[in-house]
Scaffold this motif. Structure first.
Motif, PDB file in Angstrom:
ATOM      1  N   THR A  46       0.832  -1.208   0.000  1.00 56.21           N
ATOM      2  CA  THR A  46       0.000   0.000   0.000  1.00 56.21           C
ATOM      3  C   THR A  46       0.863   1.252   0.000  1.00 56.21           C
ATOM      4  OG1 THR A  46      -1.732  -1.170   1.193  1.00 56.21           O
ATOM      5  CG2 THR A  46      -1.821   1.237   1.247  1.00 56.21           C
ATOM      6  N   ILE A  47       1.844   1.274   0.889  1.00 59.94           N
ATOM      7  CA  ILE A  47       2.736   2.434   0.971  1.00 59.94           C
ATOM      8  C   ILE A  47       3.572   2.527  -0.302  1.00 59.94           C
ATOM      9  CG2 ILE A  47       4.704   3.424   2.211  1.00 59.94           C
ATOM     10  CD1 ILE A  47       3.539   2.062   4.763  1.00 59.94           C
ATOM     11  N   GLY A  48       4.112   1.410  -0.754  1.00 61.90           N
ATOM     12  CA  GLY A  48       4.971   1.397  -1.932  1.00 61.90           C
ATOM     13  C   GLY A  48       4.290   1.931  -3.177  1.00 61.90           C
ATOM     14  N   THR A  49       3.056   1.537  -3.394  1.00 63.43           N
ATOM     15  CA  THR A  49       2.310   1.999  -4.564  1.00 63.43           C
ATOM     16  C   THR A  49       2.119   3.513  -4.519  1.00 63.43           C
ATOM     17  OG1 THR A  49       1.169  -0.117  -4.711  1.00 63.43           O
ATOM     18  CG2 THR A  49       0.140   1.739  -5.843  1.00 63.43           C
ATOM     19  N   ALA A  50       1.703   4.016  -3.364  1.00 64.29           N
ATOM     20  CA  ALA A  50       1.486   5.464  -3.223  1.00 64.29           C
ATOM     21  C   ALA A  50       2.801   6.232  -3.346  1.00 64.29           C
ATOM     22  CB  ALA A  50       0.817   5.754  -1.888  1.00 64.29           C
ATOM     23  N   VAL A  51       3.876   5.693  -2.785  1.00 62.06           N
ATOM     24  CA  VAL A  51       5.181   6.350  -2.837  1.00 62.06           C
ATOM     25  C   VAL A  51       5.690   6.407  -4.281  1.00 62.06           C
ATOM     26  CG1 VAL A  51       7.615   6.036  -2.208  1.00 62.06           C
ATOM     27  CG2 VAL A  51       5.852   5.934  -0.454  1.00 62.06           C
ATOM     28  N   LEU A  52       5.529   5.322  -5.034  1.00 60.86           N
ATOM     29  CA  LEU A  52       5.932   5.331  -6.440  1.00 60.86           C
ATOM     30  C   LEU A  52       5.213   6.434  -7.214  1.00 60.86           C
ATOM     31  CD1 LEU A  52       6.187   1.548  -7.273  1.00 60.86           C
ATOM     32  CD2 LEU A  52       7.971   3.245  -7.660  1.00 60.86           C
ATOM     33  N   HIS A  53       3.904   6.568  -7.001  1.00 59.75           N
ATOM     34  CA  HIS A  53       3.143   7.618  -7.679  1.00 59.75           C
ATOM     35  C   HIS A  53       3.657   9.001  -7.279  1.00 59.75           C
ATOM     36  CE1 HIS A  53       0.254   5.077  -9.676  1.00 59.75           C
ATOM     37  NE2 HIS A  53      -0.024   4.458  -8.546  1.00 59.75           N
ATOM     38  N   ASP A 129      16.339   5.073 -14.242  1.00 53.41           N
ATOM     39  CA  ASP A 129      17.078   6.317 -14.458  1.00 53.41           C
ATOM     40  C   ASP A 129      18.436   6.243 -13.762  1.00 53.41           C
ATOM     41  OD1 ASP A 129      14.851   7.417 -15.770  1.00 53.41           O
ATOM     42  OD2 ASP A 129      14.030   8.200 -13.889  1.00 53.41           O
ATOM     43  N   VAL A 130      18.431   5.712 -12.565  1.00 50.91           N
ATOM     44  CA  VAL A 130      19.614   5.574 -11.729  1.00 50.91           C
ATOM     45  C   VAL A 130      19.562   4.206 -11.067  1.00 50.91           C
ATOM     46  CG1 VAL A 130      19.917   8.049 -11.280  1.00 50.91           C
ATOM     47  CG2 VAL A 130      18.416   6.709  -9.809  1.00 50.91           C
ATOM     48  N   LEU A 131      20.638   3.774 -10.462  1.00 51.80           N
ATOM     49  CA  LEU A 131      20.662   2.471  -9.797  1.00 51.80           C
ATOM     50  C   LEU A 131      19.853   2.474  -8.504  1.00 51.80           C
ATOM     51  CD1 LEU A 131      21.754  -0.416  -9.695  1.00 51.80           C
ATOM     52  CD2 LEU A 131      23.791   0.497  -8.572  1.00 51.80           C
ATOM     53  N   THR A 132      20.002   3.530  -7.705  1.00 51.79           N
ATOM     54  CA  THR A 132      19.313   3.608  -6.414  1.00 51.79           C
ATOM     55  C   THR A 132      18.442   4.854  -6.351  1.00 51.79           C
ATOM     56  OG1 THR A 132      21.167   4.790  -5.392  1.00 51.79           O
ATOM     57  CG2 THR A 132      21.155   2.386  -5.186  1.00 51.79           C
ATOM     58  N   THR A 133      17.377   4.766  -5.569  1.00 44.33           N
ATOM     59  CA  THR A 133      16.524   5.917  -5.301  1.00 44.33           C
ATOM     60  C   THR A 133      17.149   6.678  -4.138  1.00 44.33           C
ATOM     61  OG1 THR A 133      14.558   4.694  -6.022  1.00 44.33           O
ATOM     62  CG2 THR A 133      14.177   6.632  -4.641  1.00 44.33           C
ATOM     63  N   ASP A 134      17.179   7.989  -4.219  1.00 50.20           N
ATOM     64  CA  ASP A 134      17.729   8.800  -3.136  1.00 50.20           C
ATOM     65  C   ASP A 134      17.002   8.475  -1.822  1.00 50.20           C
ATOM     66  OD1 ASP A 134      17.362  11.575  -1.507  1.00 50.20           O
ATOM     67  OD2 ASP A 134      19.349  11.471  -2.457  1.00 50.20           O
ATOM     68  N   GLY A 135      17.766   8.130  -0.790  1.00 56.47           N
ATOM     69  CA  GLY A 135      17.175   7.723   0.490  1.00 56.47           C
ATOM     70  C   GLY A 135      16.350   8.819   1.139  1.00 56.47           C
ATOM     71  N   ASP A 136      16.810  10.063   1.094  1.00 59.80           N
ATOM     72  CA  ASP A 136      16.062  11.177   1.692  1.00 59.80           C
ATOM     73  C   ASP A 136      14.753  11.420   0.952  1.00 59.80           C
ATOM     74  OD1 ASP A 136      18.028  11.573   3.618  1.00 59.80           O
ATOM     75  OD2 ASP A 136      19.081  13.091   2.417  1.00 59.80           O
ATOM     76  N   GLU A 137      14.807  11.374  -0.384  1.00 56.48           N
ATOM     77  CA  GLU A 137      13.590  11.557  -1.186  1.00 56.48           C
ATOM     78  C   GLU A 137      12.576  10.449  -0.885  1.00 56.48           C
ATOM     79  OE1 GLU A 137      12.604  13.823  -3.524  1.00 56.48           O
ATOM     80  OE2 GLU A 137      14.409  15.051  -3.475  1.00 56.48           O
ATOM     81  N   CYS A 139      12.401   8.563   1.866  1.00 56.99           N
ATOM     82  CA  CYS A 139      11.922   8.729   3.244  1.00 56.99           C
ATOM     83  C   CYS A 139      10.840   9.806   3.325  1.00 56.99           C
ATOM     84  CB  CYS A 139      13.103   9.129   4.120  1.00 56.99           C
ATOM     85  SG  CYS A 139      13.247   8.158   5.580  1.00 56.99           S
ATOM     86  N   GLU A 140      11.081  10.929   2.667  1.00 60.77           N
ATOM     87  CA  GLU A 140      10.122  12.030   2.696  1.00 60.77           C
ATOM     88  C   GLU A 140       8.819  11.615   2.022  1.00 60.77           C
ATOM     89  OE1 GLU A 140       7.695  15.176   1.839  1.00 60.77           O
ATOM     90  OE2 GLU A 140       8.740  14.214   0.204  1.00 60.77           O
ATOM     91  N   ALA A 141       8.909  10.891   0.911  1.00 60.02           N
ATOM     92  CA  ALA A 141       7.704  10.430   0.218  1.00 60.02           C
ATOM     93  C   ALA A 141       6.928   9.434   1.079  1.00 60.02           C
ATOM     94  CB  ALA A 141       8.072   9.806  -1.128  1.00 60.02           C
ATOM     95  N   ILE A 142       7.644   8.580   1.791  1.00 60.83           N
ATOM     96  CA  ILE A 142       6.973   7.628   2.691  1.00 60.83           C
ATOM     97  C   ILE A 142       6.280   8.367   3.822  1.00 60.83           C
ATOM     98  CG2 ILE A 142       7.359   5.778   4.379  1.00 60.83           C
ATOM     99  CD1 ILE A 142       9.612   4.761   2.475  1.00 60.83           C
ATOM    100  N   ALA A 143       6.970   9.326   4.445  1.00 61.33           N
ATOM    101  CA  ALA A 143       6.372  10.092   5.544  1.00 61.33           C
ATOM    102  C   ALA A 143       5.122  10.837   5.072  1.00 61.33           C
ATOM    103  CB  ALA A 143       7.400  11.060   6.125  1.00 61.33           C
ATOM    104  N   ALA A 144       5.186  11.447   3.887  1.00 61.48           N
ATOM    105  CA  ALA A 144       4.030  12.159   3.341  1.00 61.48           C
ATOM    106  C   ALA A 144       2.878  11.192   3.057  1.00 61.48           C
ATOM    107  CB  ALA A 144       4.421  12.908   2.068  1.00 61.48           C
ATOM    108  N   THR A 145       3.209  10.015   2.559  1.00 59.85           N
ATOM    109  CA  THR A 145       2.182   9.005   2.279  1.00 59.85           C
ATOM    110  C   THR A 145       1.541   8.524   3.572  1.00 59.85           C
ATOM    111  OG1 THR A 145       3.262   8.305   0.236  1.00 59.85           O
ATOM    112  CG2 THR A 145       1.794   6.705   1.292  1.00 59.85           C
ATOM    113  N   LEU A 146       2.355   8.264   4.593  1.00 59.84           N
ATOM    114  CA  LEU A 146       1.809   7.827   5.887  1.00 59.84           C
ATOM    115  C   LEU A 146       0.892   8.895   6.478  1.00 59.84           C
ATOM    116  CD1 LEU A 146       4.955   6.119   7.434  1.00 59.84           C
ATOM    117  CD2 LEU A 146       2.843   4.993   6.702  1.00 59.84           C
ATOM    118  N   THR A 147       1.265  10.161   6.344  1.00 62.35           N
ATOM    119  CA  THR A 147       0.434  11.264   6.837  1.00 62.35           C
ATOM    120  C   THR A 147      -0.900  11.291   6.095  1.00 62.35           C
ATOM    121  OG1 THR A 147       2.387  12.553   7.408  1.00 62.35           O
ATOM    122  CG2 THR A 147       0.333  13.772   7.136  1.00 62.35           C
TER     123      THR A 147
END
Length: 171
Positions: A46-53, A129-137, A139-147
């Motif tokens: 659930t979180i992953g889908t929203a975070v990807l969007h 686009d890149v090998l890894t997703t920026d950890g801060d980006e 984290c922030e997207a997850i926190a916003a999704t949880l909110t």
């Protein structure tokens, strides 16, 4: 030299070429070490889908992302060392050791193909686009999704209470 193909990426982590090739030829996922080249952030589906969007809407470069149906999670590759500072966000875990199972690049969301274990790429090695997703980006997207999810849950509860009327004590 920076690895470019999915096979080269797997080998760069310490996986053995013969194991990767034999697993992929048999339709299985290959075991690839975590922590040397990247860490893995696991989030609920659930979180992953929203975070990807959310990340796509922002134009954030996405690294590799796997769907893991048996765990009902998505796995995001994040820079090595990210797990050391990962906050305790509900529905998430960031790991820096162990192995992850990589399906072949052909097992992805676009083709509908899955590895024998059910895994498939949401963002595959040859399309990232890149090998890894920026950890801060991330984290922030997850926190916003949880909110957002918490606000929706609270709004539902308030709506249910309005329909019930005042609470009465029964002695």
């Amino acid at each position: 030299m920076t690895p470019h193909t999915p096979t080269e990426l797997a080998i760069a982590t310490g996986a053995r070429l013969t194991h990767v090739r034999s697993a992929w030829q048999a339709g299985r996922a290959a075991e690839v070490p975590i922590g040397r080249t990247w860490d893995v952030a696991r989030v609920t589906r659930t979180i992953g889908t929203a975070v990807l969007h959310r990340l796509r809407a922002r134009g954030t470069p996405l690294g590799l992302v796997l769907e893991v149906p048996l765990r009902a999670t998505a796995e995001f590759l994040v820079p090595a060392g990210c797990s050391a500072s990962w906050p305790p966000l509900t529905g998430t875990r960031c790991v820096a050791s162990g192995v992850m199972r990589w399906p072949s690049p052909g097992a992805n969301l676009r083709t509908g193909v899955r590895a024998a274990c059910g895994r498939r790429w949401i963002v595959q090695p040859n399309a990232a686009d890149v090998l890894t997703t920026d950890g801060d980006e991330l984290c922030e997207a997850i926190a916003a999704t949880l909110t957002r999810l918490a606000r929706a849950w609270l709004a539902d509860r308030r709506t249910e209470e309005v329909g019930r009327g005042p609470v009465r004590r029964v002695s």
